[in-house]
Design an enzyme around this catalytic site. Structure first.
Site, PDB file in Angstrom:
ATOM      1  N   GLU A  36      -1.127 -46.729 -18.201  1.00  0.00           N
ATOM      2  CA  GLU A  36      -0.705 -47.826 -17.337  1.00  0.00           C
ATOM      3  C   GLU A  36      -1.869 -48.819 -17.288  1.00  0.00           C
ATOM      4  O   GLU A  36      -2.986 -48.429 -16.940  1.00  0.00           O
ATOM      5  CB  GLU A  36      -0.418 -47.263 -15.943  1.00  0.00           C
ATOM      6  CG  GLU A  36       0.394 -48.171 -15.080  1.00  0.00           C
ATOM      7  CD  GLU A  36       0.718 -47.533 -13.730  1.00  0.00           C
ATOM      8  OE1 GLU A  36       0.616 -46.301 -13.591  1.00  0.00           O
ATOM      9  OE2 GLU A  36       1.064 -48.302 -12.816  1.00  0.00           O
ATOM     10  N   ARG A 261      -4.125 -30.993 -16.672  1.00  0.00           N
ATOM     11  CA  ARG A 261      -5.042 -32.121 -16.535  1.00  0.00           C
ATOM     12  C   ARG A 261      -6.460 -31.626 -16.666  1.00  0.00           C
ATOM     13  O   ARG A 261      -6.762 -30.471 -16.371  1.00  0.00           O
ATOM     14  CB  ARG A 261      -4.906 -32.752 -15.153  1.00  0.00           C
ATOM     15  CG  ARG A 261      -3.687 -33.594 -14.960  1.00  0.00           C
ATOM     16  CD  ARG A 261      -3.635 -34.082 -13.523  1.00  0.00           C
ATOM     17  NE  ARG A 261      -4.463 -35.272 -13.337  1.00  0.00           N
ATOM     18  CZ  ARG A 261      -4.029 -36.503 -13.553  1.00  0.00           C
ATOM     19  NH1 ARG A 261      -2.803 -36.704 -13.984  1.00  0.00           N
ATOM     20  NH2 ARG A 261      -4.803 -37.537 -13.352  1.00  0.00           N
ATOM     21  N   LYS A 271      -7.795 -42.977 -11.080  1.00  0.00           N
ATOM     22  CA  LYS A 271      -8.007 -44.421 -11.187  1.00  0.00           C
ATOM     23  C   LYS A 271      -8.116 -45.064  -9.809  1.00  0.00           C
ATOM     24  O   LYS A 271      -8.902 -45.972  -9.611  1.00  0.00           O
ATOM     25  CB  LYS A 271      -6.854 -45.046 -11.953  1.00  0.00           C
ATOM     26  CG  LYS A 271      -7.273 -45.507 -13.328  1.00  0.00           C
ATOM     27  CD  LYS A 271      -6.167 -46.241 -14.024  1.00  0.00           C
ATOM     28  CE  LYS A 271      -4.979 -45.357 -14.238  1.00  0.00           C
ATOM     29  NZ  LYS A 271      -4.021 -45.851 -15.219  1.00  0.00           N
TER      30      LYS A 271
HETATM   31  P1  ATP Z   1      -5.078 -41.538 -12.968  1.00  0.00           P
HETATM   32  O1  ATP Z   1      -4.371 -42.217 -11.855  1.00  0.00           O
HETATM   33  O2  ATP Z   1      -5.616 -40.216 -12.615  1.00  0.00           O
HETATM   34  O3  ATP Z   1      -6.109 -42.362 -13.627  1.00  0.00           O
HETATM   35  P2  ATP Z   1      -2.604 -41.853 -14.316  1.00  0.00           P
HETATM   36  O4  ATP Z   1      -1.713 -40.798 -14.794  1.00  0.00           O
HETATM   37  O5  ATP Z   1      -2.103 -42.607 -13.168  1.00  0.00           O
HETATM   38  O6  ATP Z   1      -4.032 -41.227 -14.106  1.00  0.00           O
HETATM   39  P3  ATP Z   1      -2.072 -43.407 -16.647  1.00  0.00           P
HETATM   40  O7  ATP Z   1      -2.705 -44.640 -17.149  1.00  0.00           O
HETATM   41  O8  ATP Z   1      -0.643 -43.429 -16.300  1.00  0.00           O
HETATM   42  O9  ATP Z   1      -2.936 -42.946 -15.410  1.00  0.00           O
HETATM   43  O10 ATP Z   1      -2.383 -42.223 -17.646  1.00  0.00           O
HETATM   44  C1  ATP Z   1      -1.954 -42.169 -18.976  1.00  0.00           C
HETATM   45  C2  ATP Z   1      -1.817 -40.742 -19.365  1.00  0.00           C
HETATM   46  O11 ATP Z   1      -3.046 -40.041 -19.174  1.00  0.00           O
HETATM   47  C3  ATP Z   1      -0.778 -40.033 -18.515  1.00  0.00           C
HETATM   48  O12 ATP Z   1       0.088 -39.345 -19.386  1.00  0.00           O
HETATM   49  C4  ATP Z   1      -1.568 -39.085 -17.659  1.00  0.00           C
HETATM   50  O13 ATP Z   1      -0.866 -37.908 -17.407  1.00  0.00           O
HETATM   51  C5  ATP Z   1      -2.806 -38.828 -18.509  1.00  0.00           C
HETATM   52  N1  ATP Z   1      -3.943 -38.436 -17.669  1.00  0.00           N
HETATM   53  C6  ATP Z   1      -4.514 -39.127 -16.663  1.00  0.00           C
HETATM   54  N2  ATP Z   1      -5.522 -38.433 -16.109  1.00  0.00           N
HETATM   55  C7  ATP Z   1      -5.612 -37.265 -16.793  1.00  0.00           C
HETATM   56  C8  ATP Z   1      -6.457 -36.102 -16.716  1.00  0.00           C
HETATM   57  N3  ATP Z   1      -7.424 -36.008 -15.789  1.00  0.00           N
HETATM   58  N4  ATP Z   1      -6.259 -35.094 -17.594  1.00  0.00           N
HETATM   59  C9  ATP Z   1      -5.272 -35.180 -18.514  1.00  0.00           C
HETATM   60  N5  ATP Z   1      -4.452 -36.227 -18.643  1.00  0.00           N
HETATM   61  C10 ATP Z   1      -4.602 -37.264 -17.797  1.00  0.00           C
HETATM   62 MG    MG Z   2       0.508 -42.529 -14.617  1.00  0.00          MG
END
Ligand code: ATP
Ligand code: MG
Length: 558
Positions: A36, A261, A271
């Site tokens: 995202e 994760r 994030k």
């Molecule tokens: P965050 O809010 O923790 O930064 P998010 O899932 O909101 O993560 P996205 O940009 O949507 O952020 O993430 C893209 C992909 O990365 C998603 O498929 C998410 O599941 C994966 N992802 C994010 N954080 C992790 C993590 N700590 N370990 C493994 N995969 C992750």
């Molecule tokens: Mg996400």
């Protein structure tokens, strides 16, 4: 892909092999990484994108980069560009296959209309408060008074929602699935909501936006993704993912598989939290060298090899776990030990005067740039009567077992001579301003002619041939090992001493034009790199990437 990774398997690859054996997707494998664009990538994302890219590579398939920009709020081209740069830095490539979720808005809308026509979606009028109130619990089903609205009326209202005839919150489009489901995601989830927000690519063309759970499976299916790999929190959403795929007239049937994760101690990988650190000024930006973002790690001195090694060695698991920050540092040390040039730098200098060394004389010692790699060659380091040494390499009154300089004590000046300390000069506050020693002129190269033992070896730089530098010494951003734990005030867990800035450090002249991509071992001190923002010829600034001491490696030996 390294051979050891190619050879290994994991539960995802096992599942894909079964799909191939069963003849699914004609044996084709296609994955996607769907960030995202509302922040910079952090090391947790590397887990996800490595799984996506390496899985595709492993099975001779391709991996799409898809910006998941269905949520119009907070998304920004700055992030779209940075995300691409970070993925390329790691060494992964999506070729021509870069997409935006928002490019499918039209198609997604049509699938929603198809669901309405099948009697599988309806326009609901519950306010957000009522929605919560009517949600039910494990022993009571949810309630929706609008479930049985006639198809024609749903079609009409949904179209008018799209045309901007209603205010935000007035209506939603919901899937008609099962109000009594034990999985709350299946209790007639919302598919569309009204938002009057400008979208970074679509402008004001749309005022209804699909929810992630509806948009994501559709995007996967349109792109022909065969395996939609995502983190564990989507496990409970899988039934809804499958429902969307089964009930919309989509062109293909992707399969969602979840993996654990990545968590790392002494840091946060969310994030939302990282954004707070930036916006509230606890760090200097997304690329602050203490941040677990890729731009932060890169600026700190991390290499793509170190990051990828760490991610690959932490494996692909079904259960969430926390890796040690010390292991990440271990992976960096391993890489830099093999690749970084060795140089001498003095962080807390005091002058050493070799009283028997001829004034005005300069000689040169040839040293290897990297004893681990002869191909890195040798350089000449100059030596004269006055040097800088670390102030803690001298003690007027030595503690037991101290084998560096103290009056009467002998020390090897790395690669040059053995010298015996004769005393020091102090200022009116008792601070040592100069240390005195006599060189054993017979010990050129650092070996005593009579074979006598000299225990301590210290580094030095020539006062006549060195440069001033600022050095930033980092430690953990958080002093609490688990600042990310739910319910904890992570801001209160910040380490007040995570950055120490040292001025007036002295480094070898060979660092004059060091570029920010270069990494160095400052002998006895650690691995350092020029700061990519602030360092310039004439104003050198170095970041300490990692210390030399490997307590993780010690603990995990054998
Ligand atoms: P965050 O809010 O923790 O930064 P998010 O899932 O909101 O993560 P996205 O940009 O949507 O952020 O993430 C893209 C992909 O990365 C998603 O498929 C998410 O599941 C994966 N992802 C994010 N954080 C992790 C993590 N700590 N370990 C493994 N995969 C992750
Ligand atoms: Mg996400």
């Amino acid at each position: 892909m390294p051979e050891e990774i190619r050879e290994k398997s994991n539960f995802i690859w096992d599942a894909i092999r079964e799909d191939i054996a069963a003849g699914k997707n004609d044996g084709r494998v296609q994955t996607r990484f769907p960030p995202e664009p509302n922040g910079y990538l952090h090391i947790g994302h590397v887990k996800a994108l490595s799984v996506d890219f390496l899985t595709a590579e492993k099975f001779g398939g391709v991996c799409n980069l898809r910006f998941d920009d269905t949520n119009p709020a907070k998304e920004d081209v700055e992030f779209v560009d940075a995300i691409q740069q970070d993925i390329h830095w790691l060494g992964f490539d999506w070729g021509e296959r870069m997409f935006f979720g928002s490019d499918y808005f039209e198609q997604t809308y049509e699938y929603a209309v198809a669901l309405i026509k099948k009697g599988l979606a309806y326009v609901c009028e519950l306010t957000p408060e009522q929605f919560r109130e009517y949600r039910g619990d494990l022993s009571h089903p949810a309630v929706s008074p609008w479930r049985d609205r006639p198809v024609e009326e749903n079609l009409d209202l949904f179209e008018r929602m799209k045309n901007g005839e209603f205010p935000e919150g007035r209506y939603t489009l919901r899937a008609k699935i099962d109000l009594a489901s034990g999985n709350f995601n299946m209790r007639d989830p919302v598919l569309y909501r009204i938002r009057y927000i400008e979208h970074h690519r679509q402008g004001t063309r749309w005022c209804i936006f699909p929810m992630y759970d509806f948009a994501h499976p559709i995007q996967d299916a349109i792109e022909g993704i065969t395996h939609s790999l995502c983190s564990l929190e989507y496990e409970d959403h899988r039934p809804l993912y499958n429902w969307v795929i089964e009930n919309c007239p989509v062109p293909s049937h992707p399969r969602q598989i979840e993996f654990a994760r990545l968590g790392i101690n002494y840091t946060v990988l969310s994030k939302r939290k990282l954004r707070r650190l930036v916006e509230e000024g606890y760090v200097s930006g997304w690329d602050d060298p203490r941040m677990p973002t890729l731009c932060g790690l890169r600026r700190r001195g991390y290499t793509p090899a170190a990051v990828r090694n760490f991610i690959e060695r932490t494996g692909v698991a079904k259960v969430n776990s926390t890796a040690e920050y010390g292991f990440l540092e271990h992976c960096l040390r391993e890489d830099l030990n093999a690749t970084a040039r060795r140089v001498m730098a003095v962080l807390n200098p005091v002058k050493l005067v070799l009283t028997n060394y001829p004034e005005g004389q300069t000689e040169y010692f040839e040293v290897e740039n990297n004893p681990e790699n002869a191909a890195d060659g040798v350089r000449k380091v100059s030596f004269s009567r006055e040097l800088y040494i670390e102030s803690d390499d001298f003690m007027e009154v030595p503690v037991p077992k101290y084998n560096r300089f103290y009056p009467g004590g002998e020390v090897r000046l790395k690669g040059a001579y053995i010298a015996r300390c004769t005393g020091c000069k102090k200022d009116e506050n008792g601070r040592v301003t100069e240390v005195y020693a006599e060189c054993d002129m017979e010990s050129r190269g650092g070996n005593a002619p009579d074979g006598r033992k000299v225990r301590g070896t210290i580094h030095w730089v020539n006062t006549q041939d060195c440069l001033d530098a600022e050095v930033r010494v980092y430690s953990n951003l958080f002093s609490d090992p688990d600042p990310d734990a739910s319910g904890k005030d992570f801001i209160a867990c910040l380490n007040p001493d995570s950055l120490k800035t040292l001025h007036g450090c002295k480094v070898e002249r060979c660092l004059e034009n060091a570029s920010s991509g270069e990494r160095f071992q400052f002998m006895r001190l650690g691995y350092f790199c020029p700061d990519s923002r602030d360092s310039a010829p004439g104003r050198l600034v170095f970041n300490r990437a990692v210390t030399l001491k490997d307590s993780w490696g010690k603990q995990h030996k054998g």
